[in-house]
Design an enzyme around this catalytic site. Structure first.
Site, PDB file in Angstrom:
ATOM      1  NE  ARG A  40      -4.296  -1.629   1.766  1.00  0.00           N
ATOM      2  CZ  ARG A  40      -5.142  -2.194   2.613  1.00  0.00           C
ATOM      3  NH1 ARG A  40      -4.856  -2.252   3.896  1.00  0.00           N
ATOM      4  NH2 ARG A  40      -6.285  -2.686   2.182  1.00  0.00           N
ATOM      5  CE  LYS A 208     -17.878 -12.637  10.477  1.00  0.00           C
ATOM      6  NZ  LYS A 208     -17.955 -11.329  11.146  1.00  0.00           N
ATOM      7  N   GLY A 361      -7.489  -7.819   0.664  1.00  0.00           N
ATOM      8  CA  GLY A 361      -6.155  -7.762   1.267  1.00  0.00           C
ATOM      9  C   GLY A 361      -5.510  -9.132   1.367  1.00  0.00           C
ATOM     10  N   GLY A 385     -12.911  -4.400   0.854  1.00  0.00           N
ATOM     11  CA  GLY A 385     -14.271  -3.961   1.177  1.00  0.00           C
ATOM     12  C   GLY A 385     -14.797  -2.952   0.179  1.00  0.00           C
TER      13      GLY A 385
HETATM   14  P1  ADP Z   1      -9.910 -10.968   1.567  1.00  0.00           P
HETATM   15  O1  ADP Z   1      -9.078 -10.188   2.564  1.00  0.00           O
HETATM   16  O2  ADP Z   1      -9.110 -11.367   0.362  1.00  0.00           O
HETATM   17  O3  ADP Z   1     -11.200 -10.282   1.236  1.00  0.00           O
HETATM   18  P2  ADP Z   1     -11.096 -12.569   3.662  1.00  0.00           P
HETATM   19  O4  ADP Z   1     -10.601 -11.574   4.650  1.00  0.00           O
HETATM   20  O5  ADP Z   1     -12.559 -12.657   3.425  1.00  0.00           O
HETATM   21  O6  ADP Z   1     -10.330 -12.357   2.266  1.00  0.00           O
HETATM   22  O7  ADP Z   1     -10.659 -14.034   4.113  1.00  0.00           O
HETATM   23  C1  ADP Z   1      -9.307 -14.399   4.225  1.00  0.00           C
HETATM   24  C2  ADP Z   1      -9.129 -15.487   5.236  1.00  0.00           C
HETATM   25  O8  ADP Z   1      -9.985 -16.567   5.020  1.00  0.00           O
HETATM   26  C3  ADP Z   1      -7.711 -16.045   5.202  1.00  0.00           C
HETATM   27  O9  ADP Z   1      -7.003 -15.622   6.341  1.00  0.00           O
HETATM   28  C4  ADP Z   1      -7.929 -17.559   5.176  1.00  0.00           C
HETATM   29  O10 ADP Z   1      -7.087 -18.242   6.076  1.00  0.00           O
HETATM   30  C5  ADP Z   1      -9.372 -17.688   5.585  1.00  0.00           C
HETATM   31  N1  ADP Z   1      -9.954 -18.953   5.115  1.00  0.00           N
HETATM   32  C6  ADP Z   1     -10.001 -19.419   3.860  1.00  0.00           C
HETATM   33  N2  ADP Z   1     -10.548 -20.639   3.821  1.00  0.00           N
HETATM   34  C7  ADP Z   1     -10.845 -20.967   5.093  1.00  0.00           C
HETATM   35  C8  ADP Z   1     -11.416 -22.132   5.702  1.00  0.00           C
HETATM   36  N3  ADP Z   1     -11.785 -23.186   4.991  1.00  0.00           N
HETATM   37  N4  ADP Z   1     -11.561 -22.117   7.058  1.00  0.00           N
HETATM   38  C9  ADP Z   1     -11.182 -21.056   7.774  1.00  0.00           C
HETATM   39  N5  ADP Z   1     -10.641 -19.934   7.250  1.00  0.00           N
HETATM   40  C10 ADP Z   1     -10.465 -19.898   5.927  1.00  0.00           C
HETATM   41 MG    MG Z   2      -9.288  -9.943   4.710  1.00  0.00          MG
END
Ligand code: ADP
Ligand code: MG
Length: 404
Positions: A40, A208, A361, A385
């Site tokens: 960033r 989530k 991220g 987001g």
């Molecule tokens: P981004 O930041 O790319 O939007 P998120 O913050 O929604 O992504 O999610 C990222 C996290 O999701 C990672 O830290 C990863 O470890 C977790 N994750 C992915 N698959 C699983 C799973 N099956 N169980 C628990 N956590 C998971």
């Molecule tokens: Mg994230």
């Protein structure tokens, strides 16, 4: 009205003028406070450099982490000021406060081309206040630092979905412009929403479902295929009637996921197999099982090889791909193959003339950590987001305010 950009401001002339810039310098730090990924900071340099080179007195405001209720040395921007100075190739002063006596004295002492970074804007609780008047007061104090003929450049794409003093309110008080980063991100998102080359595939993962349900709903209507992995796939698998062991599960979302599966049956694709573990740990025992055969005492931490293969086939003819959210817990080597495999499939499908965007991220971190080529994708977004809310069709306060 179209948004004015940094180029417009440079044409109007900035030499000797105070310019307030909202950057996104919210980088991850390790326990010792060292920056682990300067992405960033690097992305913020073009706008700051252009202003400094043009002789502006540049005042930068940014946040770091989530300090609670006031200044906290743990969240000081000091390491960021040093790293930013290195990237810019010129000294970056750090004010000892946000809009206090030190910031004001330093702002008054700036000469043409100088760059001053204010201390973490979230040390001032008015930044995120729900009370318009409170935020307005902080915005006014920020405006005082750049004076009457000052200007505001919004360059923190990762925060444009927030109605905060340094993002939204300052823009109501000063002539305002989109920085190069915000302009570039918006251009990409416009391309994803208006002139999408088909087939259009969306890959969603991460942790989530509740966070991402709205985007699933709106993208399912636009995309030709929507592939679901990551922690969120288990709520969908549960909606299909499968038991998911101790995997992540959002009970309250199961009904909504069932409705989505019914409504968009042709578009939504779920894993056919998953990699399960006996515990949430790097040294957990990994085992591949069919998606409808997850043992009660196991948790799914990645999509399985059969799913990677299926997703690769589904992606192979895509002309446009949007990917948000890792397919598994890529932070643990045994559960990174799904994310890596799908990323490779996206690169293979869109590498030659297609259009691929990575948002989020952790997804961007996964690309770097798994040794995938950055330039394999058309664009890696700095804001998770913000890009999701844009794609959902929501109005982003920090962008809307630049339009007027
Ligand atoms: P981004 O930041 O790319 O939007 P998120 O913050 O929604 O992504 O999610 C990222 C996290 O999701 C990672 O830290 C990863 O470890 C977790 N994750 C992915 N698959 C699983 C799973 N099956 N169980 C628990 N956590 C998971
Ligand atoms: Mg994230």
């Amino acid at each position: 009205m179209a948004i004015k950009t940094l180029e417009d401001l440079l044409q109007e002339g900035v030499s000797g003028r105070g310019v307030l810039v909202r950057s996104d310098l919210n980088v991850p730090l390790d326990e010792q406070g060292a920056i682990t990924d300067p992405g960033r900071i690097i992305a913020s340099v073009p706008t700051l450099k252009a202003l400094s080179d043009a002789g502006a007195k540049v005042v930068v405001t940014a946040h770091l982490g989530r300090p609670k209720g006031g200044p906290d040395p743990k969240f000081s921007l000091a390491p960021v000021a040093a790293a930013l100075g290195e990237q810019l190739g010129r000294h970056v002063q750090l004010a000892g406060d946000v809009v206090g006596t030190d910031a004001l004295a330093r702002a008054e002492g700036l000469t043409d081309g100088d760059v001053l970074l204010l201390e973490n804007i979230r040390f001032d609780t008015r930044e995120t206040s729900k009370d318009d008047a409170e935020r307005g007061k902080l915005a006014k104090a920020l405006v005082e630092l750049v004076g009457d003929d000052g200007a505001f450049v919004s360059d923190g794409f990762g925060v444009v979905h927030r109605k905060q003093a340094s993002v939204y309110d300052v823009a109501t008080l000063l002539p305002h412009y989109a920085g190069t980063l915000v302009a570039a991100e918006v251009k990409v998102l416009e391309q994803l929403t208006s002139s999408t080359d088909r087939p259009y595939a969306v890959v969603l993962g991460g942790s989530k479902v509740s966070d991402k349900l709205a985007v699933i709903e709106s993208l399912a209507q636009r995309a030709d295929s929507l592939l679901i992995g990551g922690g969120m796939c288990f709520t969908f698998l549960a909606a299909q009637g499968f038991s998911v062991g101790s995997s992540l599960l959002e009970e309250s979302m199961v009904d909504t996921c069932r409705t989505l599966l019914d409504t968009y049956a042709d578009v939504l694709h779920l894993p056919v197999d998953v990699v399960v573990a006996d515990k949430f740990a790097a040294d957990a025992t990994a085992e591949v099982v069919a998606a409808d055969r997850i043992p009660d005492d196991r948790m799914g931490l990645d999509i399985g090889p059969g799913t990677v293969q299926r997703f690769t086939t589904l992606l192979s003819n895509a002309r446009t791909v949007f990917w948000n959210g890792p397919m598994g817990v890529f932070e643990f080597a045994s559960f990174a193959a799904g994310t890596k495999g799908v990323a490779e499939a996206i690169i293979a499908a869109t590498g030659k003339g297609g259009f691929s965007v990575v948002g989020g991220g952790d997804s961007a971190a996964a690309v770097r950590q798994l040794g995938l080529p950055d330039d394999g994708f058309s664009h890696i977004s700095t804001g998770g987001g913000a890009s999701l809310e844009y794609l959902e069709g929501k109005k982003l306060p920090g962008l809307e305010v630049l339009e007027s």
